[in-house]
Write a protein that holds these residues in place. Structure first.
Motif, PDB file in Angstrom:
ATOM      1  N   CYS A  83      59.755  65.215 108.988  1.00  0.00           N
ATOM      2  CA  CYS A  83      60.248  64.635 107.999  1.00  0.00           C
ATOM      3  C   CYS A  83      59.827  62.953 108.308  1.00  0.00           C
ATOM      4  N   GLU A  84      60.098  62.367 109.326  1.00  0.00           N
ATOM      5  CA  GLU A  84      59.725  60.866 109.599  1.00  0.00           C
ATOM      6  C   GLU A  84      58.181  60.679 109.597  1.00  0.00           C
ATOM      7  N   LEU A  85      57.634  61.606 109.886  1.00  0.00           N
ATOM      8  CA  LEU A  85      56.153  61.640 109.774  1.00  0.00           C
ATOM      9  C   LEU A  85      55.479  61.545 108.368  1.00  0.00           C
ATOM     10  N   GLY A  86      56.385  61.889 107.300  1.00  0.00           N
ATOM     11  CA  GLY A  86      56.154  61.934 106.194  1.00  0.00           C
ATOM     12  C   GLY A  86      55.895  63.430 105.592  1.00  0.00           C
ATOM     13  N   HIS A  87      55.912  64.393 106.488  1.00  0.00           N
ATOM     14  CA  HIS A  87      55.788  65.475 105.841  1.00  0.00           C
ATOM     15  C   HIS A  87      57.125  66.000 105.092  1.00  0.00           C
ATOM     16  N   THR A  88      56.526  67.233 104.006  1.00  0.00           N
ATOM     17  CA  THR A  88      57.967  67.887 103.566  1.00  0.00           C
ATOM     18  C   THR A  88      58.021  69.117 104.444  1.00  0.00           C
ATOM     19  N   THR A  89      59.238  69.751 104.710  1.00  0.00           N
ATOM     20  CA  THR A  89      59.446  70.807 105.593  1.00  0.00           C
ATOM     21  C   THR A  89      60.083  71.938 104.706  1.00  0.00           C
ATOM     22  N   ASP A  90      59.822  73.286 105.507  1.00  0.00           N
ATOM     23  CA  ASP A  90      60.457  74.446 104.880  1.00  0.00           C
ATOM     24  C   ASP A  90      60.926  75.280 106.198  1.00  0.00           C
ATOM     25  N   ARG A  91      62.100  75.509 106.335  1.00  0.00           N
ATOM     26  CA  ARG A  91      62.572  76.130 107.342  1.00  0.00           C
ATOM     27  C   ARG A  91      62.635  77.630 106.973  1.00  0.00           C
ATOM     28  N   VAL A  92      61.768  78.393 107.483  1.00  0.00           N
ATOM     29  CA  VAL A  92      61.609  79.656 107.191  1.00  0.00           C
ATOM     30  C   VAL A  92      62.182  80.654 108.070  1.00  0.00           C
ATOM     31  N   GLY A  93      62.252  80.499 109.127  1.00  0.00           N
ATOM     32  CA  GLY A  93      63.260  81.379 110.112  1.00  0.00           C
ATOM     33  C   GLY A  93      62.218  82.321 110.889  1.00  0.00           C
ATOM     34  N   HIS A  94      62.590  83.537 111.162  1.00  0.00           N
ATOM     35  CA  HIS A  94      62.021  84.369 111.901  1.00  0.00           C
ATOM     36  C   HIS A  94      60.903  85.219 111.190  1.00  0.00           C
ATOM     37  N   ALA A  95      60.336  86.370 111.833  1.00  0.00           N
ATOM     38  CA  ALA A  95      59.018  86.863 111.200  1.00  0.00           C
ATOM     39  C   ALA A  95      59.482  87.615 110.212  1.00  0.00           C
ATOM     40  N   ARG A  96      60.474  88.459 110.137  1.00  0.00           N
ATOM     41  CA  ARG A  96      60.856  88.900 108.888  1.00  0.00           C
ATOM     42  C   ARG A  96      60.871  88.202 107.605  1.00  0.00           C
ATOM     43  N   ASN A  97      61.604  87.133 107.956  1.00  0.00           N
ATOM     44  CA  ASN A  97      61.732  85.947 106.751  1.00  0.00           C
ATOM     45  C   ASN A  97      60.330  85.784 106.186  1.00  0.00           C
ATOM     46  N   LEU A  98      59.500  85.410 107.372  1.00  0.00           N
ATOM     47  CA  LEU A  98      58.046  84.840 107.130  1.00  0.00           C
ATOM     48  C   LEU A  98      57.519  85.880 106.217  1.00  0.00           C
ATOM     49  N   ILE A  99      57.429  87.308 106.476  1.00  0.00           N
ATOM     50  CA  ILE A  99      57.053  88.311 105.646  1.00  0.00           C
ATOM     51  C   ILE A  99      57.483  88.514 104.115  1.00  0.00           C
ATOM     52  N   GLU A 100      58.707  88.226 103.964  1.00  0.00           N
ATOM     53  CA  GLU A 100      59.249  88.228 102.674  1.00  0.00           C
ATOM     54  C   GLU A 100      58.907  87.249 101.999  1.00  0.00           C
ATOM     55  N   ARG A 101      58.721  85.866 102.593  1.00  0.00           N
ATOM     56  CA  ARG A 101      58.330  84.675 101.826  1.00  0.00           C
ATOM     57  C   ARG A 101      56.762  84.687 101.548  1.00  0.00           C
ATOM     58  N   LEU A 102      56.162  85.066 102.103  1.00  0.00           N
ATOM     59  CA  LEU A 102      54.598  85.322 102.203  1.00  0.00           C
ATOM     60  C   LEU A 102      54.404  86.305 100.776  1.00  0.00           C
ATOM     61  N   ALA A 103      55.179  87.418 100.904  1.00  0.00           N
ATOM     62  CA  ALA A 103      54.913  88.305  99.862  1.00  0.00           C
ATOM     63  C   ALA A 103      55.565  88.048  98.618  1.00  0.00           C
ATOM     64  N   ALA A 104      56.599  86.827  98.551  1.00  0.00           N
ATOM     65  CA  ALA A 104      56.964  86.271  97.420  1.00  0.00           C
ATOM     66  C   ALA A 104      56.075  85.217  96.846  1.00  0.00           C
ATOM     67  N   GLY A 105      54.945  85.035  97.740  1.00  0.00           N
ATOM     68  CA  GLY A 105      54.114  83.962  97.116  1.00  0.00           C
ATOM     69  C   GLY A 105      53.929  82.491  97.834  1.00  0.00           C
ATOM     70  N   ASP A 106      54.971  82.453  98.599  1.00  0.00           N
ATOM     71  CA  ASP A 106      55.219  81.106  99.191  1.00  0.00           C
ATOM     72  C   ASP A 106      54.080  80.740 100.171  1.00  0.00           C
ATOM     73  N   ARG A 107      53.537  79.544 100.179  1.00  0.00           N
ATOM     74  CA  ARG A 107      52.552  79.212 101.426  1.00  0.00           C
ATOM     75  C   ARG A 107      52.735  77.874 101.625  1.00  0.00           C
ATOM     76  N   TRP A 108      52.036  77.634 102.792  1.00  0.00           N
ATOM     77  CA  TRP A 108      52.194  76.183 103.593  1.00  0.00           C
ATOM     78  C   TRP A 108      51.018  75.572 103.985  1.00  0.00           C
ATOM     79  N   ASP A 109      50.890  74.113 104.167  1.00  0.00           N
ATOM     80  CA  ASP A 109      49.671  73.680 104.593  1.00  0.00           C
ATOM     81  C   ASP A 109      49.528  74.152 106.162  1.00  0.00           C
ATOM     82  N   LEU A 110      50.593  74.225 106.837  1.00  0.00           N
ATOM     83  CA  LEU A 110      50.697  74.246 108.085  1.00  0.00           C
ATOM     84  C   LEU A 110      52.085  74.925 108.650  1.00  0.00           C
TER      85      LEU A 110
END
Length: 219
Positions: A56-83
């Motif tokens: 955040c101090e570097l000027g980025h916005t963040t999203d705390r995704v969590g573990h791999a299963r959360n990541l899968i759920e978020r991707l299936a829901a259409g969420d994406r990130w630059d990095l």
């Protein structure tokens, strides 16, 4: 948790990215019934907060995704990130550290740190040693014990050290890990095979070289 830096001004530069953070929070696994040793490599809340705050101090916005299963759920829901800033350890299997990078590769989302192939090689200590030796780098001789009778083929000079093949954070290593006879080798390997349900790496122990320093007087 989404956009934990949403109070910051909107990004005005291509360098200001929307960054997902993937991690294994130790308290979540403890609450789910996993033990202290099983979760030894997982992160504390303070670590995640520190990473989040630095981004955040570097000027980025963040999203705390969590573990791999959360990541899968978020991707299936259409969420994406630059990095994705990835520090996931994973829980099961020899490829557990590679799970999040492999998932992100499917979606073409860049991430920090190593790729799946590197992580799989490095988690397997015997495979790592094979790669090192093939590259001409010195590494102590070793054997892999996959079941107890394999100890009969560990024809290496004592002392030896035995450790789980694919663990970190010193898991499975204690005072008994330094082995000086065949009976101890069998006993230690039997315990590790039962406790960690994975092969055991047995390798030679070399004495640490002594470095003598001469004091110099400067005039």
């Amino acid at each position: 948790m989404k956009d934990s830096c949403s109070e910051l001004p909107a990004p005005t530069s291509l360098l200001n990215m929307h960054i997902g953070i993937t991690y294994d929070l130790r308290s979540d696994y403890l609450a789910a019934g996993y033990g202290e040793e099983e979760t030894a490599e997982f992160d504390q809340t303070g670590t995640i907060e520190a990473i989040d705050g630095a981004l955040c101090e570097l000027g980025h916005t963040t999203d705390r995704v969590g573990h791999a299963r959360n990541l899968i759920e978020r991707l299936a829901a259409g969420d994406r990130w630059d990095l994705v800033f990835n520090i996931c350890e994973g829980l099961h299997g020899l490829g557990r550290e590679a799970q999040v990078p492999a998932i992100l590769d499917v979606y073409g989302i860049p991430y920090t740190f190593a790729d799946p192939a590197t992580l799989c090689v490095c988690l397997d200590k015997a495979l790592t040693k094979m790669v090192l030796r093939a590259a001409g780098l010195p590494t102590p001789d070793w054997r892999v014990v996959r079941e107890l009778p394999d100890t009969e083929h560990c024809r290496l000079p004592f002392p030896l050290i035995a450790k789980p093949l694919a663990e970190g954070t010193g898991k499975g290593i204690n005072a008994a890990s330094r082995i000086t006879d065949h009976t101890s080798l069998q006993w230690v390997c039997e315990g590790l095979l039962k406790q960690y349900e994975q092969p055991v790496l047995v390798e030679q122990v070399f004495a640490r070289p002594r470095v003598h320093r001469r004091a110099r007087r400067y005039v």
